[in-house]
Design a protein around this motif. Structure first.
Motif, PDB file in Angstrom:
ATOM      1  N   ASP A  16       0.813  -1.212   0.000  1.00  0.00           N
ATOM      2  CA  ASP A  16       0.000   0.000   0.000  1.00  0.00           C
ATOM      3  C   ASP A  16       0.849   1.266   0.000  1.00  0.00           C
ATOM      4  N   LEU A  18       2.161   4.590  -1.212  1.00  0.00           N
ATOM      5  CA  LEU A  18       1.581   5.641  -2.038  1.00  0.00           C
ATOM      6  C   LEU A  18       2.623   6.177  -3.019  1.00  0.00           C
ATOM      7  N   ILE A  24      -0.046  14.060   0.075  1.00  0.00           N
ATOM      8  CA  ILE A  24      -0.872  13.060   0.742  1.00  0.00           C
ATOM      9  C   ILE A  24      -1.775  13.751   1.757  1.00  0.00           C
ATOM     10  N   VAL A  26      -4.352  12.959   4.717  1.00  0.00           N
ATOM     11  CA  VAL A  26      -4.955  11.996   5.643  1.00  0.00           C
ATOM     12  C   VAL A  26      -6.158  12.692   6.264  1.00  0.00           C
ATOM     13  N   ARG A  91       5.806   5.948   3.136  1.00  0.00           N
ATOM     14  CA  ARG A  91       4.588   6.371   2.421  1.00  0.00           C
ATOM     15  C   ARG A  91       3.536   5.259   2.377  1.00  0.00           C
ATOM     16  N   ALA A  93       0.178   3.702   3.141  1.00  0.00           N
ATOM     17  CA  ALA A  93      -1.127   4.310   3.407  1.00  0.00           C
ATOM     18  C   ALA A  93      -1.697   3.899   4.764  1.00  0.00           C
ATOM     19  N   ARG A 131      -8.326   7.981   6.324  1.00  0.00           N
ATOM     20  CA  ARG A 131      -8.061   7.460   4.982  1.00  0.00           C
ATOM     21  C   ARG A 131      -7.016   8.344   4.325  1.00  0.00           C
ATOM     22  N   CYS A 132      -6.315   7.812   3.341  1.00  0.00           N
ATOM     23  CA  CYS A 132      -5.293   8.561   2.604  1.00  0.00           C
ATOM     24  C   CYS A 132      -5.755   8.790   1.174  1.00  0.00           C
ATOM     25  N   CYS A 134      -4.178  10.758  -2.472  1.00  0.00           N
ATOM     26  CA  CYS A 134      -3.036  11.414  -3.095  1.00  0.00           C
ATOM     27  C   CYS A 134      -3.492  12.442  -4.118  1.00  0.00           C
TER      28      CYS A 134
END
Length: 287
Positions: A16, A18, A24, A26, A91, A93, A131-132, A134
């Motif tokens: 996962d 990114l 990013i 969050v 990175r 997620a 949640r992430c 991009c």
């Protein structure tokens, strides 16, 4: 981890990580906050204590994660923006989302008694999920933040009108909901002013615009005026050496963390604080 016959189970873990060179975000949201508001009898349409608690928790999260360049919050949500160059947790997620959400939850619960001294917490305790997402360009990132601030305005105008109709106008919640169906912003502003003498534009900016949390480098702003992306280039986390990176980390830790309620849809805030979204030398700030 030592090799063993059971080591194959690691193959089931999902990659996962990114993509690089992406900002990013969050975003954390409260779980079951409608029940929480009712349980602790939050003021309607806005409870300043609850918003101040959210902002206090967000401030500590920004302080803890130096790669967060800005956070924006409204109601029971907060968006934490990590610099495009961050390498925190490689990175990943899941690590980013859970670390921010748990840090925020811990701060929220620990600081609760400061803002609600007469209402001790009891189970089920407040929790937040994360949640992430991009965003490959600053322009798109700014559109995201604009979307959240526009959402804050829309929701707050509705809630302010709705609860005044219920609490001051004597309507039931069903009647107020029906009366507001199909109305636009101008209709709600007229209802507030004509029926309750409320000029919506005079309502606190914290309610209408949400809260922005960011670092202020006063020494740079006072000495250099408006910094450009190139001015700040040697100070962002893209620094070439470990010494520079450590110096930058300490600088961020010493920076003053500001809670403000500016308009972030227009350009004024970003023009005044260009270092927030500064990147590598030669890149256009507006892209």
């Amino acid at each position: 981890m030592a090799n063993s016959e059971y080591g194959y189970v690691r193959n089931f873990e999902v990659n996962d990580i990114l993509p690089p060179s992406n900002w990013i975000v969050v975003r954390i949201d409260g779980r079951g906050f409608s029940k929480l508001c009712k349980k602790y009898n939050f003021d309607k349409p806005n409870d300043r204590r609850a918003l101040d608690l959210m902002n206090a928790a967000a401030t500590e999260v920004v302080r803890s994660f130096v790669d967060v360049v800005l956070a924006y919050g409204q109601s029971d949500e907060y968006s934490f923006v990590f610099h495009e160059s961050t390498g925190l947790f490689e990175r990943r997620a899941a690590k980013l989302a859970t670390s921010v959400a748990t840090a925020f939850t811990a701060e929220y619960c620990m600081q609760w008694s400061v803002f609600f001294p007469d209402a001790p917490l009891s189970r089920p305790y407040p929790t937040f999920d994360g949640r992430c997402v991009c965003y490959p360009k600053r322009r798109i990132l700014r559109d995201y933040l604009s979307w959240r601030q526009a959402d804050c305005h829309i929701n707050n105008l509705y809630n302010t009108t709705f609860w005044n109709m219920v609490l001051k106008g004597g309507m039931s919640t069903t009647e107020a909901e029906q009366a507001l169906k199909g109305t636009v912003s101008s209709d709600k502003n007229e209802i507030l002013f004509s029926r309750f003498g409320i000029n919506y534009n005079s309502e606190p900016e914290a309610y209408r615009k949400g809260t922005v949390v960011y670092r202020s480098y006063l020494e740079d702003e006072h000495q250099n005026g408006s910094l450009t992306a190139e001015d700040i280039d040697d100070k962002v986390s893209n620094s070439a050496s470990k010494t520079q990176m450590e110096k930058e980390r300490k600088r961020k830790q010493k920076a003053q963390i500001i809670n403000a309620h500016p308009d972030i849809i227009g350009d004024t805030f970003w023009t005044a604080h260009p270092y927030i979204l500064a990147s590598k030398r030669g890149q256009d700030y507006g892209e």
